[in-house]
Design a protein around this motif. Structure first.
Motif, PDB file in Angstrom:
ATOM      1  N   UNK A   1       0.833  -1.211   0.000  1.00 38.47           N
ATOM      2  CA  UNK A   1       0.000   0.000   0.000  1.00 38.47           C
ATOM      3  C   UNK A   1       0.864   1.255   0.000  1.00 38.47           C
ATOM      4  N   UNK A   2       1.905   1.274   0.829  1.00 43.01           N
ATOM      5  CA  UNK A   2       2.814   2.414   0.858  1.00 43.01           C
ATOM      6  C   UNK A   2       3.484   2.615  -0.496  1.00 43.01           C
ATOM      7  N   UNK A   3       3.891   1.520  -1.108  1.00 42.29           N
ATOM      8  CA  UNK A   3       4.551   1.589  -2.415  1.00 42.29           C
ATOM      9  C   UNK A   3       3.637   2.191  -3.487  1.00 42.29           C
ATOM     10  N   UNK A   4       2.383   1.779  -3.495  1.00 38.65           N
ATOM     11  CA  UNK A   4       1.439   2.281  -4.496  1.00 38.65           C
ATOM     12  C   UNK A   4       1.224   3.785  -4.340  1.00 38.65           C
ATOM     13  N   UNK A   5       1.111   4.233  -3.082  1.00 38.35           N
ATOM     14  CA  UNK A   5       0.944   5.667  -2.841  1.00 38.35           C
ATOM     15  C   UNK A   5       2.174   6.442  -3.306  1.00 38.35           C
ATOM     16  N   UNK A   6       3.341   5.906  -3.033  1.00 37.36           N
ATOM     17  CA  UNK A   6       4.577   6.553  -3.460  1.00 37.36           C
ATOM     18  C   UNK A   6       4.666   6.612  -4.987  1.00 37.36           C
ATOM     19  N   UNK A   7       4.250   5.525  -5.649  1.00 33.35           N
ATOM     20  CA  UNK A   7       4.288   5.485  -7.113  1.00 33.35           C
ATOM     21  C   UNK A   7       3.336   6.526  -7.708  1.00 33.35           C
ATOM     22  N   UNK A   8       2.153   6.670  -7.103  1.00 38.96           N
ATOM     23  CA  UNK A   8       1.179   7.651  -7.581  1.00 38.96           C
ATOM     24  C   UNK A   8       1.704   9.078  -7.389  1.00 38.96           C
ATOM     25  N   UNK A   9       2.285   9.344  -6.235  1.00 37.04           N
ATOM     26  CA  UNK A   9       2.852  10.671  -5.970  1.00 37.04           C
ATOM     27  C   UNK A   9       4.005  10.976  -6.927  1.00 37.04           C
ATOM     28  N   UNK A  10       4.789   9.959  -7.224  1.00 38.63           N
ATOM     29  CA  UNK A  10       5.899  10.139  -8.156  1.00 38.63           C
ATOM     30  C   UNK A  10       5.390  10.479  -9.557  1.00 38.63           C
ATOM     31  N   UNK A  11       4.325   9.792  -9.987  1.00 34.67           N
ATOM     32  CA  UNK A  11       3.748  10.075 -11.302  1.00 34.67           C
ATOM     33  C   UNK A  11       3.195  11.492 -11.367  1.00 34.67           C
ATOM     34  N   UNK A  12       2.514  11.920 -10.307  1.00 31.52           N
ATOM     35  CA  UNK A  12       1.961  13.279 -10.266  1.00 31.52           C
ATOM     36  C   UNK A  12       3.076  14.329 -10.318  1.00 31.52           C
ATOM     37  N   UNK A  13       4.161  14.092  -9.580  1.00 35.25           N
ATOM     38  CA  UNK A  13       5.292  15.020  -9.587  1.00 35.25           C
ATOM     39  C   UNK A  13       5.892  15.133 -10.989  1.00 35.25           C
ATOM     40  N   UNK A  14       6.025  14.011 -11.646  1.00 35.95           N
ATOM     41  CA  UNK A  14       6.596  14.027 -13.001  1.00 35.95           C
ATOM     42  C   UNK A  14       5.697  14.813 -13.963  1.00 35.95           C
ATOM     43  N   UNK A  15       4.396  14.614 -13.789  1.00 36.57           N
ATOM     44  CA  UNK A  15       3.460  15.346 -14.646  1.00 36.57           C
ATOM     45  C   UNK A  15       3.623  16.848 -14.452  1.00 36.57           C
ATOM     46  N   UNK A  16       3.770  17.293 -13.204  1.00 40.97           N
ATOM     47  CA  UNK A  16       3.986  18.717 -12.921  1.00 40.97           C
ATOM     48  C   UNK A  16       5.332  19.192 -13.487  1.00 40.97           C
TER      49      UNK A  16
ATOM     50  N   UNK B   1       4.943   0.083  -9.663  1.00 37.53           N
ATOM     51  CA  UNK B   1       5.019   0.986 -10.807  1.00 37.53           C
ATOM     52  C   UNK B   1       3.609   1.248 -11.332  1.00 37.53           C
ATOM     53  N   UNK B   2       3.360   2.477 -11.736  1.00 37.68           N
ATOM     54  CA  UNK B   2       2.031   2.855 -12.203  1.00 37.68           C
ATOM     55  C   UNK B   2       2.170   3.812 -13.389  1.00 37.68           C
ATOM     56  N   UNK B   3       1.238   3.729 -14.307  1.00 32.77           N
ATOM     57  CA  UNK B   3       1.162   4.669 -15.429  1.00 32.77           C
ATOM     58  C   UNK B   3      -0.166   5.403 -15.356  1.00 32.77           C
ATOM     59  N   UNK B   4      -0.128   6.744 -15.356  1.00 29.64           N
ATOM     60  CA  UNK B   4      -1.337   7.549 -15.190  1.00 29.64           C
ATOM     61  C   UNK B   4      -1.426   8.570 -16.304  1.00 29.64           C
ATOM     62  N   UNK B   5      -2.628   8.723 -16.848  1.00 30.19           N
ATOM     63  CA  UNK B   5      -2.903   9.772 -17.837  1.00 30.19           C
ATOM     64  C   UNK B   5      -3.686  10.882 -17.144  1.00 30.19           C
ATOM     65  N   UNK B   6      -3.176  12.110 -17.194  1.00 30.82           N
ATOM     66  CA  UNK B   6      -3.825  13.282 -16.600  1.00 30.82           C
ATOM     67  C   UNK B   6      -4.348  14.197 -17.703  1.00 30.82           C
TER      68      UNK B   6
ATOM     69  N   UNK C   1       4.811  19.759 -17.225  1.00 38.57           N
ATOM     70  CA  UNK C   1       3.851  20.786 -17.646  1.00 38.57           C
ATOM     71  C   UNK C   1       4.206  22.202 -17.164  1.00 38.57           C
ATOM     72  N   UNK C   2       4.969  22.307 -16.090  1.00 37.09           N
ATOM     73  CA  UNK C   2       5.306  23.640 -15.548  1.00 37.09           C
ATOM     74  C   UNK C   2       5.997  24.539 -16.571  1.00 37.09           C
ATOM     75  N   UNK C   3       7.005  24.060 -17.318  1.00 34.20           N
ATOM     76  CA  UNK C   3       7.646  24.931 -18.315  1.00 34.20           C
ATOM     77  C   UNK C   3       6.696  25.352 -19.437  1.00 34.20           C
ATOM     78  N   UNK C   4       5.609  24.579 -19.629  1.00 33.74           N
ATOM     79  CA  UNK C   4       4.638  24.887 -20.684  1.00 33.74           C
ATOM     80  C   UNK C   4       3.513  25.771 -20.174  1.00 33.74           C
ATOM     81  N   UNK C   5       3.589  26.129 -18.882  1.00 33.01           N
ATOM     82  CA  UNK C   5       2.555  26.951 -18.251  1.00 33.01           C
ATOM     83  C   UNK C   5       1.167  26.326 -18.374  1.00 33.01           C
ATOM     84  N   UNK C   6       1.149  25.011 -18.160  1.00 31.66           N
ATOM     85  CA  UNK C   6      -0.112  24.285 -18.150  1.00 31.66           C
ATOM     86  C   UNK C   6      -0.286  23.623 -16.786  1.00 31.66           C
ATOM     87  N   UNK C   7      -1.541  23.330 -16.445  1.00 37.70           N
ATOM     88  CA  UNK C   7      -1.848  22.717 -15.163  1.00 37.70           C
ATOM     89  C   UNK C   7      -2.291  21.272 -15.355  1.00 37.70           C
ATOM     90  N   UNK C   8      -1.945  20.472 -14.380  1.00 33.85           N
ATOM     91  CA  UNK C   8      -2.347  19.065 -14.405  1.00 33.85           C
ATOM     92  C   UNK C   8      -3.730  18.930 -13.795  1.00 33.85           C
TER      93      UNK C   8
END
Length: 228
Positions: A149-164, A220-225, A167-174
């Protein structure tokens, strides 16, 4: 006819919705969570083997050894559900010379050891009671589900961070996630003593020691935002 029209409209609506989702600007990223923990128990695999000229004699000797081993394990404090026979074999073994053979009896077993500090004592006792080989030691952790459970939460947070990060240099929001796929795996390190044989004739046996190390659990998780 009305039912057919209703089904067509429903199908068209679902298709249109799918097309709308695909047309939304989005970003797809992968995330990983990784935890290293110390194992707290182990599964030990070992075998008992005897050979002889008569099948009944060989089986009797092997059965006697196994009976002694089971009695020893119970006396050592191993619970009944922590010991298991994993394979039994009785058959002819040809020597290579024409029509010459002997019989071989083998029984393979597994024992779950809940206290790793008792490993040396347990193994030496098993050798004294007739085992011929230790084929493997597999380390595991009791609180595996909590770590997953801890691993899955960490993987999700990591994916969200990567998305940010992207997108930050493109001035877009996730925005919200609209697709999540888990692709991770959980790995257990195994100490293998491949075909480590012991003989009753040995004058002395080296002390068995363990490099317990750590178990690495990954998710490991793959997420589309959706991009806003």
């Amino acid at each position: 006819m009305r039912k057919i029209i209703a089904l067509l409209l429903l199908s068209f609506g679902m298709y249109t919705h799918a097309q709308d989702v695909k047309s939304l600007p989005q970003i797809t990223v992968s995330g990983e969570g990784k935890i290293k923990v110390a194992p707290d128990y182990a599964i030990i695999s070992f075998g008992v083997e005897n050979q002889g000229k008569e099948a009944t004699e060989v089986k009797k000797i092997n059965d006697t050894s196994v009976d002694g081993i089971l009695r020893y394990l119970k006396k050592f404090g191993i619970a009944a559900n922590d010991m298991q026979t994993t394979g039994v074999h009785l058959g002819r073994m040809y020597t290579g010379e024409k029509n010459k053979f002997h019989f071989q009896a083998i029984q393979n077993m597994q024992v779950t050891l809940r206290d790793l500090k008792q490993y040396d004592a347990l193994v030496m006792g098993l050798v004294d009671h007739g085992i011929n080989a230790i084929s493997g030691v597999e380390f595991k952790a009791t609180k595996l589900e909590e770590y997953k459970t801890q691993d899955r939460k960490m993987a999700t947070q990591d994916a969200l961070k990567r998305a940010h990060d992207y997108t930050a240099p493109l001035q877009q929001k996730v925005g919200k996630a609209h697709q999540i796929a888990e692709t991770g795996s959980i790995l257990f390190p195994t100490v293998q003593r491949s075909e480590m044989f012991f003989t009753k004739e040995a004058d002395a046996l080296p002390q068995e020691t363990l490099a317990i190390g750590e178990i690495e659990i990954t998710a490991q998780v793959t997420i589309s935002f959706v991009l806003e």
